[in-house]
Every structure is written in structure tokens, then in C-alpha cells.
Motif scaffolding. Structure first.
Motif, PDB file in Angstrom:
ATOM      1  N   LYS A 111       0.806  -1.215   0.000  1.00 21.28           N
ATOM      2  CA  LYS A 111       0.000   0.000   0.000  1.00 21.28           C
ATOM      3  C   LYS A 111       0.845   1.273   0.000  1.00 21.28           C
ATOM      4  O   LYS A 111       1.750   1.441   0.819  1.00 21.28           O
ATOM      5  N   GLY A 112       0.554   2.154  -0.968  1.00 19.90           N
ATOM      6  CA  GLY A 112       1.245   3.427  -1.059  1.00 19.90           C
ATOM      7  C   GLY A 112       2.694   3.322  -1.473  1.00 19.90           C
ATOM      8  O   GLY A 112       3.438   4.302  -1.415  1.00 19.90           O
ATOM      9  N   PHE A 113       3.101   2.131  -1.906  1.00 20.55           N
ATOM     10  CA  PHE A 113       4.512   1.905  -2.223  1.00 20.55           C
ATOM     11  C   PHE A 113       4.675   1.368  -3.650  1.00 20.55           C
ATOM     12  O   PHE A 113       5.084   2.108  -4.550  1.00 20.55           O
ATOM     13  N   TYR A 151       7.562   8.515  -9.102  1.00 19.89           N
ATOM     14  CA  TYR A 151       6.182   8.039  -9.229  1.00 19.89           C
ATOM     15  C   TYR A 151       5.953   7.545 -10.661  1.00 19.89           C
ATOM     16  O   TYR A 151       6.179   8.274 -11.617  1.00 19.89           O
ATOM     17  N   ASP A 160       4.163   5.462  -5.175  1.00 16.63           N
ATOM     18  CA  ASP A 160       4.337   6.483  -4.145  1.00 16.63           C
ATOM     19  C   ASP A 160       4.449   7.843  -4.830  1.00 16.63           C
ATOM     20  O   ASP A 160       5.374   8.064  -5.622  1.00 16.63           O
ATOM     21  N   LYS A 219       5.620  10.506  -3.917  1.00 17.63           N
ATOM     22  CA  LYS A 219       6.914  11.132  -3.650  1.00 17.63           C
ATOM     23  C   LYS A 219       8.077  10.336  -4.245  1.00 17.63           C
ATOM     24  O   LYS A 219       9.225  10.771  -4.176  1.00 17.63           O
ATOM     25  N   SER A 241      10.161   6.464  -4.594  1.00 19.05           N
ATOM     26  CA  SER A 241      10.761   5.554  -3.596  1.00 19.05           C
ATOM     27  C   SER A 241      12.281   5.627  -3.728  1.00 19.05           C
ATOM     28  O   SER A 241      12.943   4.674  -4.147  1.00 19.05           O
ATOM     29  N   LYS A 288      -2.956   2.796  -9.456  1.00 18.25           N
ATOM     30  CA  LYS A 288      -3.394   3.219  -8.129  1.00 18.25           C
ATOM     31  C   LYS A 288      -4.617   2.423  -7.665  1.00 18.25           C
ATOM     32  O   LYS A 288      -4.748   2.115  -6.478  1.00 18.25           O
ATOM     33  N   ASN A 292      -3.462  -0.799  -6.427  1.00 15.93           N
ATOM     34  CA  ASN A 292      -2.814  -0.634  -5.128  1.00 15.93           C
ATOM     35  C   ASN A 292      -3.815  -0.555  -3.981  1.00 15.93           C
ATOM     36  O   ASN A 292      -3.423  -0.658  -2.812  1.00 15.93           O
ATOM     37  N   LEU A 293      -5.090  -0.420  -4.305  1.00  9.16           N
ATOM     38  CA  LEU A 293      -6.124  -0.317  -3.272  1.00  9.16           C
ATOM     39  C   LEU A 293      -6.835  -1.635  -2.996  1.00  9.16           C
ATOM     40  O   LEU A 293      -7.662  -1.710  -2.087  1.00  9.16           O
TER      41      LEU A 293
END
Length: 229
Positions: free
Chosen positions: A114-116, A152, A179, A181, A183, A204, A207-208
Motif C-alpha cells: 500500500k502506497g509503495f 512516481y 508512491d 513522492k 521511492s 493506483k 494498489n487499493l
């Protein structure tokens, strides 16, 4: 009575089959008998497995004959389009090979952190294992470049960390950075091979999805990979 009907149907079927064969033979043109020539065996498209000893030679040759750089991954969530970098020629050639040999079609996004990242290139399908054996058992020499970072949407290859001081890549397992931002703690550790040019909203969504304790999606997210150009 049922036995009589069964025998009648069987005899009728045999008679029909024989009549069809005879009719087919009667309609065939007469063939002049000629001395048979020794058949030239067809060479399979892929004959040699890749190993750590020949990986550079094999992927270099493959890359010279297969210059495509754009790939589309189709999932139940939509499509993700990827541009591969010429700066990482061995990895580009290998990824194109995976697409053309239909390896990725037997794999899923098997890890969702998640988020990565979302990580693909593996599954529990038997056909995937068969194709993998045909391709070979090897790792790819790293092609880490200072200007290719984990932003990203970056696409990079997974690797084993233990007993791998040269940071050689897995030839089969890749991941997409989701991510916002980036990685950047992975910069210099993994070879970045490309980036998503279309479909990050799909990445995305993947990723959920709901995952189990090992970050494997509870419902497999399979993909179909095709060459765009």
C-alpha cells in the motif's frame, strides 16, 4: 428395444463414416508418386535457454532483433502503458521477450504494498512455470543509471538481496512505483527499466485492492501484455 436402437445407431454411424471417407477419396485428384525428399526440420523460434553464462550474449542479440520499447498491460481495472528505456538494453530486451513469449499473460500483480509498489511477474499457474523453464534460469547484470530514479510511475526489476553483491535483477518480476513522492531509498539498489506513460490511475486502483498478510491480493489481478511499438 433400447438395445436394438443403440445397435442401429452405431451401425448407421459406421456406415456414414465409411461413406464419407470413400467420397472424400474419390474426389481427390490423382497424385503422381515422387521420391520423397528428406524433410527439413523446422527450427523452433526459441531453442536455447538463457543462463548466467550466456545472458549478455543472448539478450544483446535478442535486443538487436527486437527493438520495441512500448508495452501495454491489460487488467480488469484497465490498461497500463509502459515505455522501456534504451539506456538499460539488457533489461529492455528481456522484458520484450517476456511479452512476446506470453510469459506475462500467465502472471498477476502478486504483491500490493500500500502506497509503495505493485509488483507483477509471478503466479501459481502451471503454464507460467512451464514457460519460465523454457526461457531459462538466470539473473540479469544490473544496469543502474544515476539519472534513472524511482519516481512516481517508474518501472523497475525486483532482485534478491542476499548473496547478490552485484545487484543482479530478477528476469521475471517487476514493480511499478505508486508512491507520489517516489521511492528514492531504492535508487542505486534496483535497475529502473522504464516508466508508465498512461494508466497510473489503473496502477493506483490496483494498489487499493484487499490483500492478505503477505500483501498478495485476495483476488488475483492477472494481466495480458502486448507490444504497442
Amino acid at each position: 428395444m433400447r438395445l436394438f436402437l443403440l445397435l442401429l445407431i452405431t451401425l448407421t454411424g459406421l456406415t456414414t463414416a465409411c461413406q464419407d471417407t470413400k467420397s472424400t477419396l474419390q474426389n481427390e485428384p490423382l497424385k503422381i508418386k515422387q521420391k520423397k525428399k528428406a524433410a527439413t526440420p523446422l527450427k523452433p523460434k526459441y531453442t536455447k535457454r538463457i543462463t548466467n553464462k550466456n545472458v549478455v550474449e543472448m539478450l544483446t542479440a535478442y535486443g538487436e532483433n527486437n527493438k520495441e520499447r512500448f508495452v501495454k498491460l491489460t487488467t480488469d481495472f484497465g490498461e497500463i502503458e509502459i515505455e522501456l528505456y534504451n539506456q538499460t538494453p539488457l533489461h529492455r530486451a528481456n522484458f520484450i521477450q517476456l511479452v512476446k513469449r506470453k510469459f506475462l499473460d500467465e502472471t498477476c500483480f502478486y504483491r500490493v504494498a500500500k502506497g509503495f509498489v505493485i509488483q507483477g511477474g509471478n503466479s501459481d499457474r502451471m503454464e507460467m512455470a512451464k514457460i519460465k523453464r523454457k526461457i531459462g534460469q538466470f539473473t540479469i547484470p544490473q544496469e543502474i543509471k544515476k539519472n534513472l530514479k524511482h519516481h512516481y510511475g517508474s518501472v523497475a526489476m525486483a532482485r534478491v538481496y542476499k548473496n547478490n553483491p552485484n545487484k543482479r535483477s530478477s528476469p521475471f518480476e517487476f514493480y511499478i512505483d505508486v508512491d507520489p513522492k517516489g521511492s528514492h531509498h531504492l535508487d542505486g539498489e534496483h535497475t529502473v527499466i522504464g516508466h508508465v506513460i498512461k494508466g497510473m490511475e489503473v496502477a493506483k486502483q490496483i494498489n487499493l485492492v484487499e490483500v492478505d498478510f503477505s500483501e498478495w491480493p485476495k483476488k488475483d489481478v492477472y494481466m495480458k501484455a502486448t507490444i504497442i511499438k
